[in-house]
Design an enzyme around this catalytic site. Structure first.
Site, PDB file in Angstrom:
ATOM      1  N   LYS A   1     -16.001  11.069 -25.018  1.00  0.00           N
ATOM      2  CA  LYS A   1     -17.180  10.637 -25.072  1.00  0.00           C
ATOM      3  C   LYS A   1     -17.917  11.125 -23.768  1.00  0.00           C
ATOM      4  O   LYS A   1     -17.335  11.244 -22.942  1.00  0.00           O
ATOM      5  CB  LYS A   1     -17.514   9.117 -25.499  1.00  0.00           C
ATOM      6  CG  LYS A   1     -17.263   8.474 -23.924  1.00  0.00           C
ATOM      7  CD  LYS A   1     -18.022   7.029 -24.111  1.00  0.00           C
ATOM      8  CE  LYS A   1     -17.791   6.273 -22.659  1.00  0.00           C
ATOM      9  NZ  LYS A   1     -18.254   4.845 -22.707  1.00  0.00           N
TER      10      LYS A   1
ATOM     11  N   LYS B   1     -21.162   8.619 -18.060  1.00  0.00           N
ATOM     12  CA  LYS B   1     -21.735   8.640 -16.809  1.00  0.00           C
ATOM     13  C   LYS B   1     -20.894   8.594 -15.904  1.00  0.00           C
ATOM     14  O   LYS B   1     -21.048   8.855 -14.417  1.00  0.00           O
ATOM     15  CB  LYS B   1     -23.010   7.870 -16.800  1.00  0.00           C
ATOM     16  CG  LYS B   1     -22.726   6.311 -16.894  1.00  0.00           C
ATOM     17  CD  LYS B   1     -24.308   5.819 -16.747  1.00  0.00           C
ATOM     18  CE  LYS B   1     -24.682   4.738 -17.660  1.00  0.00           C
ATOM     19  NZ  LYS B   1     -23.760   3.760 -17.574  1.00  0.00           N
TER      20      LYS B   1
ATOM     21  N   LYS C   1     -10.654   3.389 -19.000  1.00  0.00           N
ATOM     22  CA  LYS C   1     -11.251   3.443 -17.893  1.00  0.00           C
ATOM     23  C   LYS C   1     -10.134   2.838 -16.826  1.00  0.00           C
ATOM     24  O   LYS C   1      -9.976   3.652 -16.014  1.00  0.00           O
ATOM     25  CB  LYS C   1     -12.427   2.273 -17.668  1.00  0.00           C
ATOM     26  CG  LYS C   1     -13.616   2.981 -18.486  1.00  0.00           C
ATOM     27  CD  LYS C   1     -14.870   2.340 -17.721  1.00  0.00           C
ATOM     28  CE  LYS C   1     -16.041   3.112 -18.361  1.00  0.00           C
ATOM     29  NZ  LYS C   1     -16.838   2.397 -19.298  1.00  0.00           N
TER      30      LYS C   1
HETATM   31  P1  TYM Z   1     -22.872   1.605 -20.401  1.00  0.00           P
HETATM   32  O1  TYM Z   1     -23.984   1.469 -19.224  1.00  0.00           O
HETATM   33  O2  TYM Z   1     -21.779   2.190 -20.190  1.00  0.00           O
HETATM   34  O3  TYM Z   1     -23.822   2.401 -21.514  1.00  0.00           O
HETATM   35  C1  TYM Z   1     -24.983   2.154 -22.061  1.00  0.00           C
HETATM   36  C2  TYM Z   1     -25.357   2.438 -23.360  1.00  0.00           C
HETATM   37  O4  TYM Z   1     -25.158   3.840 -23.762  1.00  0.00           O
HETATM   38  C3  TYM Z   1     -24.090   4.013 -24.800  1.00  0.00           C
HETATM   39  N1  TYM Z   1     -23.401   5.154 -24.774  1.00  0.00           N
HETATM   40  C4  TYM Z   1     -23.271   6.268 -25.365  1.00  0.00           C
HETATM   41  N2  TYM Z   1     -23.808   6.140 -26.680  1.00  0.00           N
HETATM   42  C5  TYM Z   1     -23.366   7.372 -27.438  1.00  0.00           C
HETATM   43  N3  TYM Z   1     -22.630   8.428 -26.898  1.00  0.00           N
HETATM   44  C6  TYM Z   1     -22.161   8.353 -25.616  1.00  0.00           C
HETATM   45  N4  TYM Z   1     -21.542   9.272 -25.308  1.00  0.00           N
HETATM   46  C7  TYM Z   1     -22.460   7.260 -24.977  1.00  0.00           C
HETATM   47  N5  TYM Z   1     -22.190   6.715 -23.627  1.00  0.00           N
HETATM   48  C8  TYM Z   1     -22.603   5.551 -23.516  1.00  0.00           C
HETATM   49  C9  TYM Z   1     -23.122   2.632 -24.671  1.00  0.00           C
HETATM   50  O5  TYM Z   1     -22.255   2.568 -25.579  1.00  0.00           O
HETATM   51  C10 TYM Z   1     -24.087   1.708 -24.312  1.00  0.00           C
HETATM   52  O6  TYM Z   1     -24.847   1.287 -25.473  1.00  0.00           O
HETATM   53  N6  TYM Z   1     -21.299  -2.896 -21.506  1.00  0.00           N
HETATM   54  C11 TYM Z   1     -22.575  -2.097 -21.603  1.00  0.00           C
HETATM   55  C12 TYM Z   1     -23.602  -2.478 -21.139  1.00  0.00           C
HETATM   56  C13 TYM Z   1     -24.154  -3.848 -21.371  1.00  0.00           C
HETATM   57  C14 TYM Z   1     -24.665  -4.536 -22.615  1.00  0.00           C
HETATM   58  C15 TYM Z   1     -24.745  -5.759 -22.490  1.00  0.00           C
HETATM   59  C16 TYM Z   1     -25.105  -3.579 -23.920  1.00  0.00           C
HETATM   60  C17 TYM Z   1     -23.965  -4.972 -20.549  1.00  0.00           C
HETATM   61  N7  TYM Z   1     -24.507  -6.206 -21.309  1.00  0.00           N
HETATM   62  C18 TYM Z   1     -25.384  -6.638 -23.704  1.00  0.00           C
HETATM   63  C19 TYM Z   1     -25.523  -4.490 -24.996  1.00  0.00           C
HETATM   64  C20 TYM Z   1     -25.724  -5.886 -24.609  1.00  0.00           C
HETATM   65  C21 TYM Z   1     -22.068  -0.723 -20.995  1.00  0.00           C
HETATM   66  O7  TYM Z   1     -21.336  -0.725 -20.105  1.00  0.00           O
HETATM   67  O8  TYM Z   1     -22.919   0.460 -21.279  1.00  0.00           O
END
Ligand code: TYM
Length: 342
Positions: A209, A212, A119
């Protein structure tokens, strides 16, 4: 004995994607529907994480509400007493614990995080905030405050989950048993089955990947895309020149991504879908089948979304946030005492 906790969070930095849905929402909602009698389910919006990368702040409130509605549209049962839905910033213990954990986290440890490297390379030095650097610490606090052990996330978060285990063990060793340590990634995969540890790829560039925060959004299917837009993105997905369908991430990532999406959207085992398509040569036919499955899926979800009852959602939010403040404050107090703050 209290129930084990399954927990995940999805940032509200943009409309959610198919990656978010299949990678995180589907596995936890599935658990909430089928196993809330055995496990506690925490699904939250990590709103403080939402601006680790630049966003339009005037949209954030609406985006947070939109995400919460999506969880309900995806089938999260709000009426179950052991299902909790909340916003991170309404529970101040998250940021308090994150600060304490920060002080036990190595600079080198954070520098090695692949998500940070990816990122920050995209943003350029000027636009990289310190929040992007140490957000895995806040994520660890999100998990450890509730003693959660099962964390359904996409593959991009695996390293952060491993860090959560490390920091929990580090503090437990130094200060006595403060936290439950989440299970190893392998065990998480076994528990959630097929849906866990996924990495849905970008349709235009299947080596990366689907994200968003991608600024063009051309290879990304958003959950709010109209069926026409989604179908168009699928029909123009990058494939390869090999000319024969095969499930092979190394040689045919574009085709393999389409096969994976087809299995997920039609809720069929991957092996069965592969058996049906492998060896065939008509890439166009495969794209058509994927477009049909995905547009059907989006129409279903969007149909549910307009039916979400905001007043029931807000009532549940209020109740969960009250209850989760109590749980989180208890853990925080234990940590504050252990480090000498109380
Ligand atoms: P975030 O908001 O970027 O993404 C949310 C969840 O979606 C999954 N994800 C994907 N899975 C499969 N293929 C993809 N292309 C793809 N893009 C996104 C991410 O792996 C994630 O599970 N740090 C985390 C949010 C968070 C969190 C937490 C998660 C904050 N605190 C505590 C679990 C527990 C994040 O940035 O996700």
């Amino acid at each position: 004995m209290s129930k084990e906790v399954i927990l995940t969070g999805i940032r509200a930095n943009n409309d959610l994607t198919l990656g978010n849905y299949f990678g995180a929402i589907l596995p936890i909602v599935d658990m909430a529907k089928k196993r809330a009698n055995e496990y506690q389910i925490n699904l939250f919006v990590p709103d403080l994480h939402s601006f680790t990368t630049p966003i339009d702040h005037s949209q954030l409130q609406e985006q947070i509400m939109h995400n919460l509605r999506l969880f309900v549209a995806a089938g999260l049962p709000l009426n179950h007493p052991d299902v909790h839905i909340y916003r991170q910033s309404y529970i101040p213990a998250h940021s308090e614990l994150a600060w304490i954990l920060d002080c036990f986290t190595g600079f080198g440890e954070m520098s090695r995080m692949i998500e940070f490297k990816d990122k920050s390379a995209k943003l350029g030095e000027e636009r990289v905030g310190v929040g992007l650097f140490n957000y895995p610490v806040l994520m660890a606090a999100d998990i450890l405050l509730y003693n959660a052990t099962y964390i359904p996330v996409g593959d991009d978060q695996t390293q952060h989950l491993e860090f959560t285990r490390d920091i929990a063990e580090r503090l437990n060793t130094r200060f006595g048993d403060l936290f439950s340590v989440p299970y190893q990634v392998k065990k998480q995969h076994e528990f959630f089955g097929n849906d866990q540890g996924l990495r849905i790829k970008d349709l235009q560039d299947p080596t990366k990947k689907m994200s968003k925060s991608d600024e063009t959004g051309k290879g990304v299917i958003f959950l709010g895309d109209t069926p026409e837009v989604a179908a168009k993105k699928i029909m123009s997905a990058t494939t390869d020149s090999l000319g024969v369908i095969k499930f092979d991430w190394a040689e045919q990532p574009g085709i393999t991504n389409l096969l994976q999406l087809l299995a997920l959207a039609t809720e069929r085992p991957q092996t069965e879908v592969n058996k049906q398509w492998e060896g065939k040569t008509a890439y166009g036919e495969l794209k058509k089948a994927v477009a049909e499955a995905i547009t059907g899926f989006l129409q279903g979800l969007q149909g549910q979304l307009v039916l979400v009852d905001d007043s029931a959602l807000l009532a549940k939010l209020g109740a969960s946030e009250k209850a989760m403040n109590e749980v989180a404050n208890k853990t925080l107090y234990k940590v504050q005492k252990a480090v000498g703050l109380r």
